[in-house]
Design a protein around this motif. Structure first.
Motif, PDB file in Angstrom:
ATOM      1  N   MET A   1       0.847  -1.193   0.000  1.00  0.00           N
ATOM      2  CA  MET A   1       0.000   0.000   0.000  1.00  0.00           C
ATOM      3  C   MET A   1       0.886   1.247   0.000  1.00  0.00           C
ATOM      4  N   ARG A   2       0.499   2.244  -0.824  1.00  0.00           N
ATOM      5  CA  ARG A   2       1.295   3.463  -0.903  1.00  0.00           C
ATOM      6  C   ARG A   2       1.173   4.286   0.379  1.00  0.00           C
ATOM      7  N   ALA A   3       2.177   5.137   0.574  1.00  0.00           N
ATOM      8  CA  ALA A   3       2.190   5.955   1.786  1.00  0.00           C
ATOM      9  C   ALA A   3       1.021   6.924   1.780  1.00  0.00           C
ATOM     10  N   LEU A   4       0.540   7.240   2.959  1.00  0.00           N
ATOM     11  CA  LEU A   4      -0.532   8.221   3.106  1.00  0.00           C
ATOM     12  C   LEU A   4       0.064   9.626   3.017  1.00  0.00           C
ATOM     13  N   PRO A   5      -0.763  10.627   2.699  1.00  0.00           N
ATOM     14  CA  PRO A   5      -0.222  11.993   2.592  1.00  0.00           C
ATOM     15  C   PRO A   5       0.335  12.493   3.930  1.00  0.00           C
ATOM     16  N   PHE A   6      -0.184  11.950   5.043  1.00  0.00           N
ATOM     17  CA  PHE A   6       0.245  12.403   6.365  1.00  0.00           C
ATOM     18  C   PHE A   6       1.143  11.347   7.006  1.00  0.00           C
ATOM     19  N   GLY A   7       1.897  11.768   8.023  1.00  0.00           N
ATOM     20  CA  GLY A   7       2.808  10.853   8.703  1.00  0.00           C
ATOM     21  C   GLY A   7       2.107  10.058   9.788  1.00  0.00           C
ATOM     22  N   ALA A   8       2.892   9.562  10.747  1.00  0.00           N
ATOM     23  CA  ALA A   8       2.329   8.770  11.844  1.00  0.00           C
ATOM     24  C   ALA A   8       1.420   9.650  12.691  1.00  0.00           C
ATOM     25  N   LEU A   9       0.222   9.156  12.954  1.00  0.00           N
ATOM     26  CA  LEU A   9      -0.710   9.903  13.797  1.00  0.00           C
ATOM     27  C   LEU A   9      -1.128   8.972  14.931  1.00  0.00           C
ATOM     28  N   PRO A  10      -0.571   9.167  16.113  1.00  0.00           N
ATOM     29  CA  PRO A  10      -0.898   8.259  17.224  1.00  0.00           C
ATOM     30  C   PRO A  10      -2.352   8.437  17.647  1.00  0.00           C
ATOM     31  N   PRO A  11      -2.927   7.407  18.353  1.00  0.00           N
ATOM     32  CA  PRO A  11      -4.280   7.570  18.878  1.00  0.00           C
ATOM     33  C   PRO A  11      -4.371   8.821  19.742  1.00  0.00           C
ATOM     34  N   PHE A  12      -5.526   9.480  19.732  1.00  0.00           N
ATOM     35  CA  PHE A  12      -5.696  10.715  20.505  1.00  0.00           C
ATOM     36  C   PHE A  12      -5.550  10.436  21.998  1.00  0.00           C
ATOM     37  N   VAL A  13      -6.115   9.316  22.440  1.00  0.00           N
ATOM     38  CA  VAL A  13      -5.845   8.853  23.813  1.00  0.00           C
ATOM     39  C   VAL A  13      -5.246   7.445  23.699  1.00  0.00           C
ATOM     40  N   PRO A  14      -4.299   7.101  24.546  1.00  0.00           N
ATOM     41  CA  PRO A  14      -3.676   5.773  24.439  1.00  0.00           C
ATOM     42  C   PRO A  14      -4.727   4.672  24.541  1.00  0.00           C
ATOM     43  N   ARG A  15      -4.551   3.604  23.787  1.00  0.00           N
ATOM     44  CA  ARG A  15      -5.499   2.482  23.866  1.00  0.00           C
ATOM     45  C   ARG A  15      -5.421   1.818  25.231  1.00  0.00           C
TER      46      ARG A  15
ATOM     47  N   MET B   1      -6.226   4.813  -1.303  1.00  0.00           N
ATOM     48  CA  MET B   1      -6.721   4.460  -2.628  1.00  0.00           C
ATOM     49  C   MET B   1      -7.100   5.706  -3.428  1.00  0.00           C
ATOM     50  N   THR B   2      -7.802   6.656  -2.802  1.00  0.00           N
ATOM     51  CA  THR B   2      -8.245   7.827  -3.562  1.00  0.00           C
ATOM     52  C   THR B   2      -7.080   8.757  -3.904  1.00  0.00           C
TER      53      THR B   2
ATOM     54  N   GLN C   1      -6.429  -2.798  -3.814  1.00  0.00           N
ATOM     55  CA  GLN C   1      -6.645  -4.140  -3.297  1.00  0.00           C
ATOM     56  C   GLN C   1      -6.849  -4.110  -1.779  1.00  0.00           C
ATOM     57  N   ALA C   2      -5.996  -3.325  -1.102  1.00  0.00           N
ATOM     58  CA  ALA C   2      -6.073  -3.246   0.364  1.00  0.00           C
ATOM     59  C   ALA C   2      -7.438  -2.702   0.796  1.00  0.00           C
ATOM     60  N   TYR C   3      -7.921  -1.714   0.062  1.00  0.00           N
ATOM     61  CA  TYR C   3      -9.215  -1.143   0.426  1.00  0.00           C
ATOM     62  C   TYR C   3     -10.338  -2.147   0.155  1.00  0.00           C
ATOM     63  N   LEU C   4     -10.301  -2.769  -1.035  1.00  0.00           N
ATOM     64  CA  LEU C   4     -11.367  -3.711  -1.390  1.00  0.00           C
ATOM     65  C   LEU C   4     -11.397  -4.900  -0.431  1.00  0.00           C
ATOM     66  N   GLU C   5     -10.227  -5.298   0.030  1.00  0.00           N
ATOM     67  CA  GLU C   5     -10.165  -6.388   1.009  1.00  0.00           C
ATOM     68  C   GLU C   5     -10.879  -6.012   2.298  1.00  0.00           C
ATOM     69  N   PHE C   6     -10.663  -4.755   2.703  1.00  0.00           N
ATOM     70  CA  PHE C   6     -11.306  -4.287   3.932  1.00  0.00           C
ATOM     71  C   PHE C   6     -12.825  -4.303   3.762  1.00  0.00           C
ATOM     72  N   VAL C   7     -13.286  -3.755   2.628  1.00  0.00           N
ATOM     73  CA  VAL C   7     -14.725  -3.694   2.371  1.00  0.00           C
ATOM     74  C   VAL C   7     -15.322  -5.101   2.256  1.00  0.00           C
ATOM     75  N   GLY C   8     -14.598  -5.979   1.591  1.00  0.00           N
ATOM     76  CA  GLY C   8     -15.120  -7.319   1.320  1.00  0.00           C
ATOM     77  C   GLY C   8     -14.997  -8.269   2.492  1.00  0.00           C
ATOM     78  N   ARG C   9     -13.936  -8.128   3.292  1.00  0.00           N
ATOM     79  CA  ARG C   9     -13.689  -9.118   4.349  1.00  0.00           C
ATOM     80  C   ARG C   9     -14.002  -8.630   5.751  1.00  0.00           C
ATOM     81  N   ILE C  10     -13.774  -7.358   6.004  1.00  0.00           N
ATOM     82  CA  ILE C  10     -13.981  -6.870   7.379  1.00  0.00           C
ATOM     83  C   ILE C  10     -15.417  -6.379   7.581  1.00  0.00           C
ATOM     84  N   GLU C  11     -15.884  -5.531   6.674  1.00  0.00           N
ATOM     85  CA  GLU C  11     -17.189  -4.908   6.911  1.00  0.00           C
ATOM     86  C   GLU C  11     -18.346  -5.905   7.067  1.00  0.00           C
TER      87      GLU C  11
END
Ligand SMILES: [Zn+2]
Length: 578
Positions: A1-15, A75-76, A86-96
């Motif tokens: 999967m290609r890099a996102l426009p933004f860098g690492a973004l940690p959770p707003f509150v720790p899990r 993807m967009t 492919q990564a997006y379609l997998e999410f839609v097809g397998r996770i959702e």
């Protein structure tokens, strides 16, 4: 999967519940967390324990949702990259598909929980009623009907997507044709308009047959769920707890009495400027003085800089939010090859940060789009500290107040982009756009009220109902000789086919936005403070309270519309000839 426009973004509150190492694109890693939540529900022996359970459920939902959002963004931003797709379609097809029944099961466990009513009442009333309706409307016999409805919906996309016309020696899609309706040359835009209309008319039978099938499907779904008609069913499905069908009917009347006359005045001014005897349907989009399009900026960094200065002047906190988005690279604005079409604001629900995607090409519409999406982004930023995922977003009727208000307030300050004369021109055309959508919203909404409360109607009766509504709300446009085109105009409105009843929300929100804008003319600082307070509530309170917090009323009869139109008329008087 290609890099996102933004860098690492940690959770707003720790899990605290989802292990850091969980592979969120792998259902076998997610499922045990749902198992744990299901098992733990019965072990919650105090309201505090039940609340902690709800927060853990939110944490898991946000983490999975963000995984999907990240894949969608990748993807967009890189449509040429097959791995991202492919990564997006997998999410839609397998996770959702796995996710939905598990979320439903947790909702059921919550509703059956003995401590549900022991939770703080005001804090949980909205969450409680929203969750209850999801479970209340579910019928297993509707599952295949909903699949059928989706399949029919796909046919509408296929039908409209396949339409092309020959224009100026080239085959063009109807989307590509839309820009020619803005042509200064009248004969050219008439030809473009007629070609598109003829193409649609050629498929009249297909549109009507498709709609009849959808109608039957919807009526059956409503009957299975125990409703007298689809209107009643949809009202609950869309969680319209805070307004009734009768209030929408009142809204239609208010639009007819208070807004249509203003639209007619604008149309008359346009007719005179164009120097034509009557205004034809192809005369409504072009610049009435035949001027070239406005050029607000030459590149995306100018768009960002100038928008930033608008926010700086509006409000320190909003400006800081926009600056943070720029620093974190949460804006992908330029139009470049390999980017999907369209624009959107998406929220990374675990980082609790917004992302804006659009195609800026250097026209005024880009400025309006960025202001609009920034309003949505400010909404997401304002709810960051809310632990319940469901409360970090508001119903659409209020989400669009956040975005449409930013358009109006930002457009008050277009000196950053333009000379005084051009800024006036941009503002006048924006008001024209804002006003003329109301009669169309009323037409589309009243038509659907008619359709779903007249079971067994014939196509001829349906067409007659539509034409009556166009006469009522259509303004001063001359349709002489174009009767067939007018009778079938609703075929182009995607919402009637794909998203039944979902449209009046934009009218309700636009009223709220006009009220906040009118308040800002009296006292800018206090209007903006109220706007920010209302945004910070997210979806934690019912709609009337969200509107009230923003300094407006959740009421859409003539009583509310009339003073707003008086204010808009004054504004337009100052912009005459611009
Ligand atoms: Zn929006």
């Amino acid at each position: 999967m290609r890099a996102l426009p933004f860098g690492a973004l940690p959770p707003f509150v720790p899990r605290r519940f989802v292990p850091q190492s969980t592979a969120l694109g792998d259902w076998s890693a997610i499922a045990p967390l749902f198992d744990q939540l299901e098992a733990r529900a019965a072990e919650c022996k105090s309201p505090a324990a039940l609340e902690a359970w709800l927060h853990d459920w939110s944490e898991l939902s946000a983490a999975v949702d963000e995984e999907g959002a990240r894949r969608h963004i990748a993807m967009t931003c890189h449509t040429e990259d097959t791995a991202s797709k492919q990564a997006y379609l997998e999410f839609v097809g397998r996770i959702e598909p796995e996710l939905k029944p598990r979320q439903f099961r947790l909702a059921e466990l919550f509703l059956k929980h003995p401590l549900r009513n022991a939770l703080p009442k005001e804090r949980y009333e909205v969450f409680d009623r929203d969750t209850a309706v999801t479970v209340e409307l579910f019928r297993s016999e509707n599952v295949p009907l909903e699949t059928e409805e989706t399949r029919l919906g796909q046919q509408y996309y296929e039908l409209t997507g396949a339409m092309t016309v020959q224009f100026c020696g080239e085959e063009r899609t109807l989307q590509q044709m839309s820009k020619f309706i803005e042509e200064p040359d009248r004969a050219t835009r008439q030809e473009a308009w007629e070609l598109v209309v003829q193409r649609r008319l050629a498929d009249t039978e297909k549109f009507e047959t498709l709609f009849d099938a959808m109608l039957r499907c919807r009526e059956e779904i409503a009957a299975n769920a125990g409703f007298e008609d689809y209107l009643g069913y949809t009202w609950r499905r869309l969680r319209r707890f805070d307004y009734s069908p009768a209030q929408c009917v009142e809204f239609h009347a208010a639009i007819e009495q208070e807004i249509v006359p203003v639209v007619r005045e604008l149309q008359e001014e346009r007719r005179a400027q164009l120097g034509v005897t009557t205004l034809r349907p192809w005369d409504l989009e072009s610049d009435p003085l035949g001027r070239p399009p406005l050029k607000p900026f030459a590149n995306v960094s100018q768009l960002l800089e100038r928008s930033q200065r608008i926010f700086d002047r509006l409000d320190g906190e909003l400006a800081a939010g926009f600056r943070q988005m720029r620093e974190l690279r949460l804006l992908d604005l330029d139009s470049r090859k390999g980017k999907a079409p369209g624009g959107y604001q998406s929220t990374l629900n675990e980082a609790r940060l917004p992302f804006i995607f659009m195609h800026a090409v250097g026209v005024q519409r880009d400025v309006e789009t960025l202001l609009h999406e920034a309003g949505h982004a400010f909404h997401a930023l304002a709810t960051q500290s809310e632990p319940l995922l469901a409360y970090r977003s508001a119903p659409i009727e209020f989400c669009e107040v956040a975005s449409m208000t930013m358009e109006l307030l930002g457009n008050d300050d277009l000196g950053e982009f333009y000379s005084e004369a051009d800024a006036r021109r941009a503002r006048r055309s924006h008001f024209e756009l804002v006003l003329k959508i109301f009669p169309w919203i009323a037409t589309v909404d009243a038509f659907q009220h008619w359709i779903y409360t007249h079971p067994g109607h014939t196509r001829a009766e349906r067409t007659a109902a539509w034409v009556e509504l166009l006469k009522r709300f259509g303004g001063a446009v001359d349709w002489n000789g174009l009767e067939a085109a007018r009778a079938n105009l609703w075929h182009r409105q995607l919402h009637i086919f794909e998203l039944p009843f979902y449209y009046v929300e934009y009218g309700i929100a636009q009223l709220g936005a006009l009220a906040v804008w009118a308040n800002s003319r009296r006292d800018k600082a206090s209007a903006l403070a109220a706007y920010r307070r209302a945004l910070a509530l997210g979806g934690a309170r019912p709609l009337p309270e969200l509107f009230e917090a923003a300094g407006c009323r959740f009421e859409f009869s003539a009583k509310t519309v009339r003073p707003l139109m008086e204010r808009v008329r004054e504004e337009l008087a100052g912009l005459r000839g611009a």
